[in-house]
Write a protein that holds these residues in place. Structure first.
Motif, PDB file in Angstrom:
ATOM      1  N   HIS A  65       0.836  -1.189   0.000  1.00 17.94           N
ATOM      2  CA  HIS A  65       0.000   0.000   0.000  1.00 17.94           C
ATOM      3  C   HIS A  65       0.878   1.249   0.000  1.00 17.94           C
ATOM      4  CE1 HIS A  65       1.000  -0.195   4.260  1.00 17.94           C
ATOM      5  NE2 HIS A  65       0.463  -1.409   4.306  1.00 17.94           N
ATOM      6  N   VAL A  66       0.248   2.420   0.143  1.00 16.72           N
ATOM      7  CA  VAL A  66       0.992   3.664  -0.037  1.00 16.72           C
ATOM      8  C   VAL A  66       2.043   3.893   1.044  1.00 16.72           C
ATOM      9  CG1 VAL A  66      -0.849   4.807  -1.318  1.00 16.72           C
ATOM     10  CG2 VAL A  66      -0.762   5.037   1.172  1.00 16.72           C
ATOM     11  N   GLY A  67       1.942   3.169   2.162  1.00 13.83           N
ATOM     12  CA  GLY A  67       2.985   3.280   3.171  1.00 13.83           C
ATOM     13  C   GLY A  67       4.345   2.866   2.653  1.00 13.83           C
ATOM     14  N   TYR A  68       4.367   2.078   1.573  1.00 10.57           N
ATOM     15  CA  TYR A  68       5.640   1.633   0.997  1.00 10.57           C
ATOM     16  C   TYR A  68       6.417   2.773   0.344  1.00 10.57           C
ATOM     17  CZ  TYR A  68       4.972  -3.356   1.803  1.00 10.57           C
ATOM     18  OH  TYR A  68       4.838  -4.580   2.395  1.00 10.57           O
ATOM     19  N   PHE A  69       5.763   3.924   0.131  1.00 13.40           N
ATOM     20  CA  PHE A  69       6.513   5.069  -0.372  1.00 13.40           C
ATOM     21  C   PHE A  69       7.569   5.521   0.637  1.00 13.40           C
ATOM     22  CE2 PHE A  69       2.913   5.880  -3.345  1.00 13.40           C
ATOM     23  CZ  PHE A  69       3.657   6.017  -4.507  1.00 13.40           C
ATOM     24  N   VAL A  70       7.338   5.242   1.930  1.00 12.21           N
ATOM     25  CA  VAL A  70       8.277   5.699   2.960  1.00 12.21           C
ATOM     26  C   VAL A  70       9.640   5.025   2.792  1.00 12.21           C
ATOM     27  CG1 VAL A  70       8.701   5.887   5.430  1.00 12.21           C
ATOM     28  CG2 VAL A  70       6.396   6.269   4.537  1.00 12.21           C
ATOM     29  N   TYR A 108       3.240 -16.641  -7.004  1.00 14.07           N
ATOM     30  CA  TYR A 108       2.449 -15.562  -7.611  1.00 14.07           C
ATOM     31  C   TYR A 108       2.594 -14.260  -6.831  1.00 14.07           C
ATOM     32  CZ  TYR A 108       0.087 -19.223 -10.326  1.00 14.07           C
ATOM     33  OH  TYR A 108      -0.200 -20.264 -11.171  1.00 14.07           O
ATOM     34  N   ARG A 109       2.563 -14.354  -5.500  1.00  9.20           N
ATOM     35  CA  ARG A 109       2.662 -13.137  -4.689  1.00  9.20           C
ATOM     36  C   ARG A 109       4.047 -12.510  -4.790  1.00  9.20           C
ATOM     37  NH1 ARG A 109      -1.145 -13.874   0.728  1.00  9.20           N
ATOM     38  NH2 ARG A 109      -3.049 -14.303  -0.461  1.00  9.20           N
ATOM     39  N   THR A 110       5.062 -13.342  -4.875  1.00 16.25           N
ATOM     40  CA  THR A 110       6.412 -12.804  -5.032  1.00 16.25           C
ATOM     41  C   THR A 110       6.543 -12.082  -6.367  1.00 16.25           C
ATOM     42  OG1 THR A 110       7.283 -14.606  -3.667  1.00 16.25           O
ATOM     43  CG2 THR A 110       8.865 -13.378  -4.995  1.00 16.25           C
ATOM     44  N   GLN A 111       5.989 -12.665  -7.426  1.00 18.15           N
ATOM     45  CA  GLN A 111       6.015 -12.004  -8.736  1.00 18.15           C
ATOM     46  C   GLN A 111       5.249 -10.687  -8.697  1.00 18.15           C
ATOM     47  OE1 GLN A 111       5.115 -14.680 -12.179  1.00 18.15           O
ATOM     48  NE2 GLN A 111       5.170 -16.298 -10.636  1.00 18.15           N
ATOM     49  N   TYR A 112       4.099 -10.687  -8.000  1.00 22.01           N
ATOM     50  CA  TYR A 112       3.297  -9.467  -7.889  1.00 22.01           C
ATOM     51  C   TYR A 112       4.069  -8.390  -7.140  1.00 22.01           C
ATOM     52  CZ  TYR A 112      -0.296  -6.230  -6.288  1.00 22.01           C
ATOM     53  OH  TYR A 112      -1.013  -5.089  -6.013  1.00 22.01           O
ATOM     54  N   TYR A 113       4.654  -8.751  -5.997  1.00 22.66           N
ATOM     55  CA  TYR A 113       5.443  -7.783  -5.227  1.00 22.66           C
ATOM     56  C   TYR A 113       6.569  -7.207  -6.081  1.00 22.66           C
ATOM     57  CZ  TYR A 113       3.788  -7.725  -0.381  1.00 22.66           C
ATOM     58  OH  TYR A 113       3.069  -7.490   0.767  1.00 22.66           O
ATOM     59  N   GLU A 114       7.245  -8.064  -6.811  1.00 21.03           N
ATOM     60  CA  GLU A 114       8.358  -7.593  -7.628  1.00 21.03           C
ATOM     61  C   GLU A 114       7.879  -6.586  -8.661  1.00 21.03           C
ATOM     62  OE1 GLU A 114      12.191  -9.366 -10.107  1.00 21.03           O
ATOM     63  OE2 GLU A 114      10.879 -10.701  -8.968  1.00 21.03           O
ATOM     64  N   ALA A 115       6.738  -6.877  -9.309  1.00 22.44           N
ATOM     65  CA  ALA A 115       6.223  -5.971 -10.337  1.00 22.44           C
ATOM     66  C   ALA A 115       5.765  -4.646  -9.744  1.00 22.44           C
ATOM     67  CB  ALA A 115       5.066  -6.644 -11.085  1.00 22.44           C
ATOM     68  N   VAL A 116       5.006  -4.703  -8.648  1.00 24.48           N
ATOM     69  CA  VAL A 116       4.429  -3.474  -8.120  1.00 24.48           C
ATOM     70  C   VAL A 116       5.481  -2.617  -7.418  1.00 24.48           C
ATOM     71  CG1 VAL A 116       3.678  -4.241  -5.809  1.00 24.48           C
ATOM     72  CG2 VAL A 116       2.301  -2.593  -7.065  1.00 24.48           C
ATOM     73  N   ILE A 117       6.445  -3.235  -6.745  1.00 28.29           N
ATOM     74  CA  ILE A 117       7.471  -2.442  -6.062  1.00 28.29           C
ATOM     75  C   ILE A 117       8.446  -1.831  -7.066  1.00 28.29           C
ATOM     76  CG2 ILE A 117       9.491  -2.657  -4.535  1.00 28.29           C
ATOM     77  CD1 ILE A 117       7.749  -4.351  -2.698  1.00 28.29           C
ATOM     78  N   LYS A 118       8.741  -2.552  -8.139  1.00 32.52           N
ATOM     79  CA  LYS A 118       9.555  -1.936  -9.188  1.00 32.52           C
ATOM     80  C   LYS A 118       8.811  -0.749  -9.805  1.00 32.52           C
ATOM     81  CE  LYS A 118      12.529  -5.842 -10.447  1.00 32.52           C
ATOM     82  NZ  LYS A 118      12.915  -6.824 -11.511  1.00 32.52           N
ATOM     83  N   GLY A 119       7.495  -0.888  -9.991  1.00 36.12           N
ATOM     84  CA  GLY A 119       6.710   0.229 -10.492  1.00 36.12           C
ATOM     85  C   GLY A 119       6.716   1.401  -9.530  1.00 36.12           C
ATOM     86  N   LEU A 120       6.650   1.104  -8.241  1.00 38.01           N
ATOM     87  CA  LEU A 120       6.697   2.150  -7.217  1.00 38.01           C
ATOM     88  C   LEU A 120       8.035   2.873  -7.245  1.00 38.01           C
ATOM     89  CD1 LEU A 120       5.469   1.580  -3.551  1.00 38.01           C
ATOM     90  CD2 LEU A 120       7.413   2.999  -4.070  1.00 38.01           C
ATOM     91  N   LEU A 121       9.113   2.106  -7.345  1.00 36.78           N
ATOM     92  CA  LEU A 121      10.445   2.716  -7.400  1.00 36.78           C
ATOM     93  C   LEU A 121      10.578   3.632  -8.617  1.00 36.78           C
ATOM     94  CD1 LEU A 121      12.467  -0.455  -6.393  1.00 36.78           C
ATOM     95  CD2 LEU A 121      12.563   1.712  -5.152  1.00 36.78           C
ATOM     96  N   GLU A 122      10.088   3.162  -9.755  1.00 38.64           N
ATOM     97  CA  GLU A 122      10.155   3.984 -10.969  1.00 38.64           C
ATOM     98  C   GLU A 122       9.334   5.250 -10.813  1.00 38.64           C
ATOM     99  OE1 GLU A 122      10.808   0.670 -14.485  1.00 38.64           O
ATOM    100  OE2 GLU A 122       8.827   0.866 -13.605  1.00 38.64           O
ATOM    101  N   SER A 123       8.189   5.160 -10.118  1.00 34.78           N
ATOM    102  CA  SER A 123       7.314   6.329  -9.985  1.00 34.78           C
ATOM    103  C   SER A 123       7.950   7.433  -9.150  1.00 34.78           C
ATOM    104  CB  SER A 123       5.971   5.921  -9.366  1.00 34.78           C
ATOM    105  OG  SER A 123       6.078   5.756  -7.962  1.00 34.78           O
ATOM    106  N   VAL A 124       8.891   7.080  -8.267  1.00 35.30           N
ATOM    107  CA  VAL A 124       9.570   8.114  -7.468  1.00 35.30           C
ATOM    108  C   VAL A 124      10.965   8.405  -8.005  1.00 35.30           C
ATOM    109  CG1 VAL A 124       8.233   7.600  -5.398  1.00 35.30           C
ATOM    110  CG2 VAL A 124      10.421   6.446  -5.739  1.00 35.30           C
ATOM    111  N   GLY A 125      11.245   7.934  -9.217  1.00 30.94           N
ATOM    112  CA  GLY A 125      12.488   8.297  -9.878  1.00 30.94           C
ATOM    113  C   GLY A 125      13.710   7.518  -9.457  1.00 30.94           C
ATOM    114  N   VAL A 126      13.529   6.318  -8.900  1.00 26.03           N
ATOM    115  CA  VAL A 126      14.675   5.493  -8.511  1.00 26.03           C
ATOM    116  C   VAL A 126      15.078   4.621  -9.696  1.00 26.03           C
ATOM    117  CG1 VAL A 126      15.504   3.668  -6.988  1.00 26.03           C
ATOM    118  CG2 VAL A 126      14.021   5.468  -6.076  1.00 26.03           C
ATOM    119  N   PRO A 127      16.305   4.727 -10.197  1.00 26.33           N
ATOM    120  CA  PRO A 127      16.735   3.920 -11.346  1.00 26.33           C
ATOM    121  C   PRO A 127      16.921   2.456 -10.958  1.00 26.33           C
ATOM    122  CG  PRO A 127      18.571   5.222 -10.520  1.00 26.33           C
ATOM    123  CD  PRO A 127      17.363   5.646  -9.730  1.00 26.33           C
ATOM    124  N   LEU A 128      16.198   1.555 -11.621  1.00 25.14           N
ATOM    125  CA  LEU A 128      16.258   0.138 -11.262  1.00 25.14           C
ATOM    126  C   LEU A 128      17.629  -0.470 -11.541  1.00 25.14           C
ATOM    127  CD1 LEU A 128      12.771  -1.177 -12.440  1.00 25.14           C
ATOM    128  CD2 LEU A 128      13.434  -0.229 -10.235  1.00 25.14           C
TER     129      LEU A 128
END
Length: 578
Positions: A65-70, A108-128
């Motif tokens: 959730h959005v708390g992961y932005f922290v 499945y959950r690990t794949q989901y976490y990987e996809a969504v957290i990478k998307g989160l990192l990209e959204s705040v400008g963190v280079p993967l």
């Protein structure tokens, strides 16, 4: 001697090489609650190596959730300081924590976490490419790791193991053995990932303390531990803990947490803009209260660091003082304490920034049927997000989970312009599409809805500077569509003459608030969450747009209106609008 699971770390960035040791340490430690192991030990390590090797872990249990932005914001700090950062998807931990991730769903959950957290990192400008990603089962099932687990279990008592996991692992009077093993594995992760420091939330402190005490007992050096404060929930009506920021439970702090079972207590990373606005609007935000305020904490821990010295801007009507900017958190807090900035102002500002950050994550999933299917597989007993998964799975979930639910309001309504969400957007820039000379790629700010990428066929008819800085009318609830490799999240309204040799954009009055919904008298109603192509609603609504003799854009000859006046084109009379 343990072998590490990490690959060769990314090179230190040129920008970080120009920083002094003190500047690097400041970036690494700013906004942290505690550095276990001491600031001096950290400073010495940075001075010797020029960088710090850090890992952050997350267990794929409930949806992020959005708390992961922290923690992601802090990871951005680490990278700017030249640190080598590893992100651990702690899949085995998710199973050990009272089987919060059943074994058959773990992959499945690990794949989901990987996809969504990478998307989160990209959204705040963190280079993967500056990060290394690893799964726990990549090394935790090895003979060497297993032997070290046995060694550590001979040095740690049941009492100490239970105490260490008290704020992270689900506890019972008679705990299962897997929960007692959890802190031991987390301690050994530091060794096998090969880091100088582990980063997590303050709720992880007891696990970190166990690692410091127990690793030397089996001849491994203790590491430094960096702890974020527990930031209050954004959307709860009382003080709730934001997520644990390490590999335990993302909803840790057992008695005071965001709850996956209560949809209004957390904001999913895939929430639609309206749901985000609704949930933030419910946040506890007492006038003048700066101590128990999750919104202010979010500004301090996420928004200000991501601004990179740019001010935070809060939009509000002129009658309430007009837009206001804050250069730093101290001035924002002082204004809220003095009640010159009101709860509604703060909430609207957070909604706007939050939706801008969530927009690219959501767009990534909307554009990918594979990712949508992955959500449904990872969380089969939870509602599918509004962008939809495979049709068959949606129908099955509706049948099983909502047998008495009435059809959505839109399904029973007539097809008219109110079904489309017409929004005023500020065009920040318009660039030529890299692969199509006739297309522009526009970055458009819709306020609380966030920033959208819009691809339009206007490049043959006008220059980029004709659009930049202008407020135009867009359809913002169309299904995102990929145009020559770039996903377009909406459509700009533009009028055209009969032979399509002249095209003019429908502009809103300059004083119209960004993100305002455009209205048409006589056609009120809530817009569809998304205009699905298979329902052909937009196909029926679109042909009835046109301009009148006063250059106003109309639908069924009724002008498109904002609170500041009608929306117009420059010169085309009685022209069709597409």
């Amino acid at each position: 001697m343990a072998t590490t699971a990490t690959e060769k770390p990314a090179e230190t960035t040129p920008a970080s090489e120009s920083l002094t040791v003190e500047e690097k340490v400041h970036l690494i430690t700013r906004n942290l609650q505690e550095v276990m192991g001491g600031d001096e030990a950290l400073k010495k390590k940075v001075a010797e190596q020029g960088f710090l090797k850090i890992y952050w872990g997350t267990a794929p249990t409930g949806k992020p959730h959005v708390g992961y932005f922290v923690p992601m914001t802090k990871i951005a700090d680490f990278l700017r300081a030249g640190c080598h950062v590893t992100i651990l998807f702690a899949d085995l931990h998710a199973f050990l924590d009272n089987m919060k991730a059943p074994w058959d769903l773990l992959s499945y959950r690990t794949q989901y976490y990987e996809a969504v957290i990478k998307g989160l990192l990209e959204s705040v400008g963190v280079p993967l490419d500056k990060l290394h990603f690893v799964r726990g089962t990549d090394y935790q099932l090895s003979r060497e790791f297993t032997l070290d687990v046995y060694k550590l279990s001979s040095k740690v008592s049941q009492h100490d193991a239970k105490k260490a996991g008290a704020e992270v692992v689900k506890q019972t009077e008679n705990p299962i053995l897997s929960g007692l093993m959890y802190p031991l594995l987390q301690a050994l992760d530091e060794v096998y990932i090969g880091v100088d420091a582990q980063f997590g939330g303050a709720d992880q402190r007891k696990i970190f303390a166990l690692a410091e005490e127990s690793l030397p007992r089996i001849n491994y050096p203790k590491r430094i531990h960096l702890m974020n404060p527990m930031v209050p929930s954004l959307s709860a009506a009382r003080m709730n803990a934001a997520p644990a920021t390490a590999e335990g439970n993302a909803n840790a702090v057992q008695d005071n947490k965001m709850s996956a079972s209560n949809p209004d207590s957390k904001i999913d990373l895939l929430e639609d803009p309206e749901s985000v606005a609704r949930k933030v609007a419910k946040a506890f935000c007492e006038p003048g209260n700066v101590k128990e305020n999750g919104l202010l904490s979010f500004c301090k821990m996420v928004l200000f660091p991501l601004q990179k010295d740019k001010p935070l801007r809060f939009e509000r009507p002129e009658k309430f003082g007009g837009p206001v900017e804050f250069a730093d958190y101290a001035t924002l807090e002082a204004a809220f304490a003095a009640q010159t900035l009101f709860p509604a102002d703060l909430k609207n500002g957070v909604i706007a920034y939050l939706n801008r950050m969530l927009a690219p994550i959501r767009a990534k999933f909307i554009a990918s049927p594979e990712l949508q299917e992955l959500v449904a597989k990872a969380y089969p007993n939870e509602p599918v997000p509004s962008f939809g998964g495979p049709k068959k799975q949606q129908q099955q979930q509706k049948k099983e989970k909502q047998p008495k639910q009435k059809a959505s309001p839109a399904a029973d309504r007539p097809v008219d312009v109110s079904r489309a969400r017409l929004s005023v957007g500020l065009i920040e820039k318009a660039d030529k599409h890299p692969d199509a000379d006739s297309l522009f790629v526009e970055t458009v700010d819709f306020g609380a809805l966030g920033k959208f990428t819009i691809v339009s066929g206007l490049a043959k008819y006008m220059a980029p500077e004709d659009l930049a800085g202008r407020k135009a009318v867009f359809v913002t609830n169309l299904k995102p569509n990929k145009l020559r490799g770039i996903v377009s999240q909406g459509m700009i309204l533009a009028a055209s003459n009969e032979d399509h040799t002249k095209v003019e954009v429908v502009f809103a009055p300059d004083s119209t608030p960004v993100g305002e919904r455009v209205s048409v008298a006589g056609f009120a109603g809530e817009a569809d969450a998304m205009l699905r192509p298979d329902k052909h609603v937009w196909d029926q609504v679109q042909p009835l747009f046109s301009t009148n003799a006063s250059l106003e854009a109309t639908w069924k000859d009724v002008p498109l209106m904002t609170t500041q006046g009608s929306c117009k084109v420059a010169s085309l009379v009685k022209a069709s609008i597409k």
